[in-house]
Every structure is written in structure tokens, then in C-alpha cells.
Design a protein around this motif. Structure first.
Motif, PDB file in Angstrom:
ATOM      1  N   LYS A 123     101.903  42.546  50.424  1.00 23.05           N
ATOM      2  CA  LYS A 123     102.057  41.523  49.404  1.00 23.05           C
ATOM      3  C   LYS A 123     100.917  41.615  48.376  1.00 23.05           C
ATOM      4  O   LYS A 123     101.086  41.357  47.213  1.00 23.05           O
ATOM      5  N   LEU A 132     101.895  41.156  55.155  1.00 25.53           N
ATOM      6  CA  LEU A 132     100.900  40.420  54.379  1.00 25.53           C
ATOM      7  C   LEU A 132     100.078  41.380  53.523  1.00 25.53           C
ATOM      8  O   LEU A 132      99.732  41.064  52.384  1.00 25.53           O
ATOM      9  N   SER A 133      99.786  42.546  54.082  1.00 24.23           N
ATOM     10  CA  SER A 133      98.941  43.477  53.332  1.00 24.23           C
ATOM     11  C   SER A 133      99.726  44.101  52.187  1.00 24.23           C
ATOM     12  O   SER A 133      99.145  44.482  51.175  1.00 24.23           O
ATOM     13  N   ILE A 176     104.234  42.051  67.152  1.00 20.65           N
ATOM     14  CA  ILE A 176     104.850  41.176  66.146  1.00 20.65           C
ATOM     15  C   ILE A 176     103.834  40.804  65.062  1.00 20.65           C
ATOM     16  O   ILE A 176     104.121  40.853  63.862  1.00 20.65           O
ATOM     17  N   PHE A 177     102.606  40.479  65.514  1.00 17.86           N
ATOM     18  CA  PHE A 177     101.610  40.109  64.507  1.00 17.86           C
ATOM     19  C   PHE A 177     101.140  41.333  63.730  1.00 17.86           C
ATOM     20  O   PHE A 177     100.704  41.197  62.583  1.00 17.86           O
ATOM     21  N   TYR A 186     103.968  42.673  73.103  1.00 20.09           N
ATOM     22  CA  TYR A 186     104.938  42.267  72.084  1.00 20.09           C
ATOM     23  C   TYR A 186     104.287  41.381  71.035  1.00 20.09           C
ATOM     24  O   TYR A 186     104.528  41.514  69.837  1.00 20.09           O
ATOM     25  N   ILE A 187     103.468  40.409  71.513  1.00 21.20           N
ATOM     26  CA  ILE A 187     102.827  39.488  70.573  1.00 21.20           C
ATOM     27  C   ILE A 187     101.979  40.260  69.566  1.00 21.20           C
ATOM     28  O   ILE A 187     102.084  40.058  68.356  1.00 21.20           O
ATOM     29  N   PHE A 188     101.171  41.187  70.085  1.00 20.51           N
ATOM     30  CA  PHE A 188     100.335  41.965  69.162  1.00 20.51           C
ATOM     31  C   PHE A 188     101.200  42.783  68.219  1.00 20.51           C
ATOM     32  O   PHE A 188     100.890  42.907  67.031  1.00 20.51           O
ATOM     33  N   ILE A 245     103.571  41.373  61.014  1.00 18.80           N
ATOM     34  CA  ILE A 245     103.238  40.327  60.040  1.00 18.80           C
ATOM     35  C   ILE A 245     102.061  40.774  59.170  1.00 18.80           C
ATOM     36  O   ILE A 245     102.077  40.639  57.945  1.00 18.80           O
ATOM     37  N   ALA A 246     101.053  41.368  59.809  1.00 16.85           N
ATOM     38  CA  ALA A 246      99.875  41.828  59.065  1.00 16.85           C
ATOM     39  C   ALA A 246     100.271  42.890  58.041  1.00 16.85           C
ATOM     40  O   ALA A 246      99.784  42.902  56.906  1.00 16.85           O
TER      41      ALA A 246
END
Lengths: 199, 198
Positions: free
Chosen positions: B197, B194-195, B186-187, B182-184, B190-191
Motif C-alpha cells: 500500500k 500493508l507494505s 496470515i499476518f 498459520y497465525i504468523f 497482511i504485512a
């Protein structure tokens, strides 16, 4: 260190959630694209570290590793710890969803304080001083978290000194353990992968 | 490449450390059961350690506090079943252990009702039985009753322990790996944002 649900009063919960939301928003905005994998890995480390427990007297405590995470991440420690705590809450029922904000703030703020205090020092040329600072960093991060937990619990009506003493005595072995672990971690990274520390 | 391998090794090592620890800290559990006219509560951390001198509070479903007390060295606290007219609905037992740990357990009226109905059933039964076999006095019946209760308590203790054990949360490897996944994930999201943007 995880405060359970139903203990804190609404104002404390809302303040914690607000502060955490602001800090997470700020650090996500600031976060570099290439940093994301590092944040993800350290978030998983935090997630797993809380499962390693240290038996101790009538209670038991566990590793937190917020010192290391703060040192390696800086501001992105906030989203890293938030995500890990949220999953611990959902999967293992550690802490809780309503207390997520307070718990994140209690663990992530000391991480960032440690980042600003020791970030320079552990990159220094002198290996010995860097390792001493690493120990202080691991120790201090847990100490600050303990004080913040005690401060949050004060609003439940228990006297501060009493809780603070309890929390700090309970976490003393963890502080030492975390200090030692931080030394190993930083020592190892200095030798093997200095670019993680931005040296 | 070699450095990446080190990181992976550290990660695997951390996971193995966790698997070797069968029980985990940082959660408190409370378990309560009705026995005779008392309610027994047992409190323990989820690594099996008893909660000593922890506060237990009992509430009815209106949120009124009925009583409170401290657990003993075995993590046990017991109290008499409150009289029927006091209880409105379920009983909520709340454990507050040190350092912000808290757990609660609800005893339903059904469980409480059992003891009450046993009491009334006893009275109903006494007369017809004594009519059929007059040599059995009411005293004998009471003895038999208490004997049955004793035996049942003994037999049920095992089952109670089993139930308690099954309530203890063991953290499985699947959950740990799942959490990391899950952590990976979620990030990863996020990545992605961010990309975009950029």
C-alpha cells in the motif's frame, strides 16, 4: 466463552458478523506496518491461552487474556482475535465458523474498551497505581465479555439474569486470575520492555 | 537482543504450560448407544467432566422433536427407542449445556435396526429350535437370550468405552504449533499487503 454453532438465531449471527467485519476492516486500515509482528505474536498468545483451562465445579473455563491483548494492541486486537478464533474453530472445534463474528465481537470489544480506559493509566509514572489498573483491566475485560455472551444468549429465549449469573459466577475465578496475570505482564513489560507499552 | 530473548522465553513457557495439561476444556461431547430397547446418552466436557442437568433433545431427521430430558449426575440420559412408525430415518440427539455449549450425535437407522431385527430373529428361531430339541422350552430360550445379552453388554462395555475415548479430542502439540504457524502466515500476508500500500 466460545458460543457453539447452532445456538444463536440468524439475526444475532448476522449482526455479530457485520459488526466484526466493520471493526476488522477499520483496524486493518488503521494498522501501522511495523505493528504487524506484535499483532501476530499476541494473536498466537490468544490462540494458546484458550487451551489453558481452569477446572471449576460442573463446568470448566479457560484463560482469555483479552484484557492484555487490548492493552497492548488497541484496535488491532480485532484482527488478532478474529484470526486466533478462526483457527481455534477449525483446528479444535471451539466455537464455530458461523458464530465466529459474534464470538470475536464478544471478546474483542471489551479488549478495546479496556484499551481506552486503561491505556493512559498503565503508562503512568506511579508503578503501584499502574499495577492496580492492570488488575482492574484484566478483570473487567472478562467481566464485559461474560455480559456480552449472556446478552447474545438472551435471544435464544433464556432469561438474561439467569444466564448472566451463570456466566459471571463461572468466570469469577478467571477474572481474578486474568487480573493477576495482567499485573505480572504489565509489571514485567514496564521493567523490561517499556517501549511495547509506548512509554 | 536481550529483551527479544525474554519474549521468546515467555512464549516457550506458555507452550510448555499447555503441553502439561492433558485434557482441555471448552467443548462438550455427547455419545449415544443402543442397548436393548433403550438408547443411552453420555455427555461430558472435553476435559472429561460430566455435564450435569444439561438438556437433551431428540429429533428425527425431519426435525421433529420426539422427546427431551435432563442428564443425571453421571451425565447420562436414557430413553426408550421410539416405536418404528415414529422414526423417520436417523435419530439426532442434541445436547445443550450451559453457557452456549452444544453438541449433537446421530444414531443411524442401522444401529436402531439391529435391536429391531434381533427381536424378530428371536421369534423366527424359537420354533425350529424347539422342534430339534423339544426339552428346551421357550422359557429357557428367553433365559439364554437374556444371559447372552448380559454377557455381550458386559463385553461390549469395554469396547464402547474405547470408542468413546477415541472420540474425545485430545489436542496435540502438532496442532498447536501448526495453528501458531498459520497465525504468523496470515499476518505475513497482511504485512505484505500493508507494505504494498505504501
Amino acid at each position: 466463552m466460545h458460543i457453539s454453532e447452532g445456538i444463536l438465531s440468524a439475526p444475532v449471527l448476522i449482526t455479530g458478523a457485520g459488526l466484526t467485519a466493520t471493526a476488522v476492516g477499520y483496524s486493518l486500515k488503521k494498522m501501522e506496518h511495523k505493528e504487524v509482528p506484535k499483532v501476530a505474536i499476541l494473536s498466537s498468545v490468544f490462540f494458546v491461552a484458550s487451551l489453558i483451562h481452569v477446572p471449576l465445579g460442573p463446568s470448566s473455563v479457560h484463560l482469555i487474556l483479552n484484557g492484555v491483548i487490548g492493552l497492548l494492541l488497541g484496535w488491532p486486537a480485532f484482527p488478532a482475535i478474529l484470526v486466533a478464533l478462526a483457527l481455534q474453530g477449525v483446528i479444535f472445534q471451539f466455537g464455530g465458523i458461523t458464530t465466529l463474528g459474534v464470538n470475536t465481537f464478544n471478546m474483542a470489544l471489551p479488549a478495546i474498551i479496556c484499551f481506552y480506559l486503561f491505556n493512559r493509566g498503565i503508562k503512568g509514572a506511579n508503578n503501584f497505581i499502574a499495577l492496580i489498573l492492570a488488575f482492574v483491566c484484566g478483570f473487567l475485560a472478562v467481566l464485559l465479555s461474560g455480559i456480552m455472551v449472556a446478552a447474545a444468549l438472551v435471544f435464544t429465549g433464556e432469561p438474561f439474569i439467569q444466564i448472566a449469573k451463570l456466566v459471571l459466577i463461572a468466570h469469577l475465578p478467571v477474572m481474578i486470575l486474568e487480573g493477576v496475570l495482567t499485573v505480572f505482564c504489565i509489571g514485567f513489560l514496564r521493567k523490561v520492555k517499556p517501549e511495547i507499552l509506548n512509554i | 537482543m536481550k529483551n527479544k530473548l525474554y519474549l521468546v522465553l515467555i512464549f516457550i513457557f506458555l507452550i510448555i504450560m499447555v503441553i502439561n495439561i492433558p485434557v482441555f476444556a471448552h467443548k462438550v461431547n455427547i455419545f449415544a448407544y443402543v442397548e436393548g430397547d433403550r438408547i443411552y446418552t453420555e455427555s461430558y466436557f472435553n476435559d472429561g467432566k460430566k455435564c450435569i442437568d444439561s438438556k437433551i433433545e431428540v429429533f428425527d431427521n425431519q426435525g421433529n422433536k420426539l422427546l427431551e430430558g435432563l442428564t443425571d449426575e453421571e451425565g447420562v440420559f436414557s430413553f426408550e427407542v421410539p416405536p418404528e412408525d415414529v422414526i423417520e430415518g436417523d435419530l439426532k440427539i442434541v445436547l445443550t449445556a450451559s453457557m452456549g455449549h452444544r453438541a449433537e450425535y446421530t444414531i443411524s437407522t442401522g444401529e436402531l435396526g439391529d435391536t429391531i431385527s434381533v427381536g424378530s430373529a428371536k421369534e423366527e428361531f424359537e420354533e425350529p429350535v424347539s422342534v430339534i430339541s423339544p426339552e428346551i422350552s421357550s422359557l429357557d430360550l428367553k433365559e439364554i437370550q437374556s444371559l447372552i445379552e448380559d454377557t455381550l453388554d458386559k463385553k461390549l462395555e469395554l469396547i464402547m468405552r474405547e470408542i468413546k475415548k477415541s472420540q474425545e479430542d485430545k489436542i496435540s502439540l502438532t496442532e498447536i504449533i501448526g495453528g501458531i504457524g498459520y497465525i504468523f502466515g496470515i499476518f505475513g500476508i497482511i504485512a505484505y499487503f500493508l507494505s504494498r500500500k505504501r
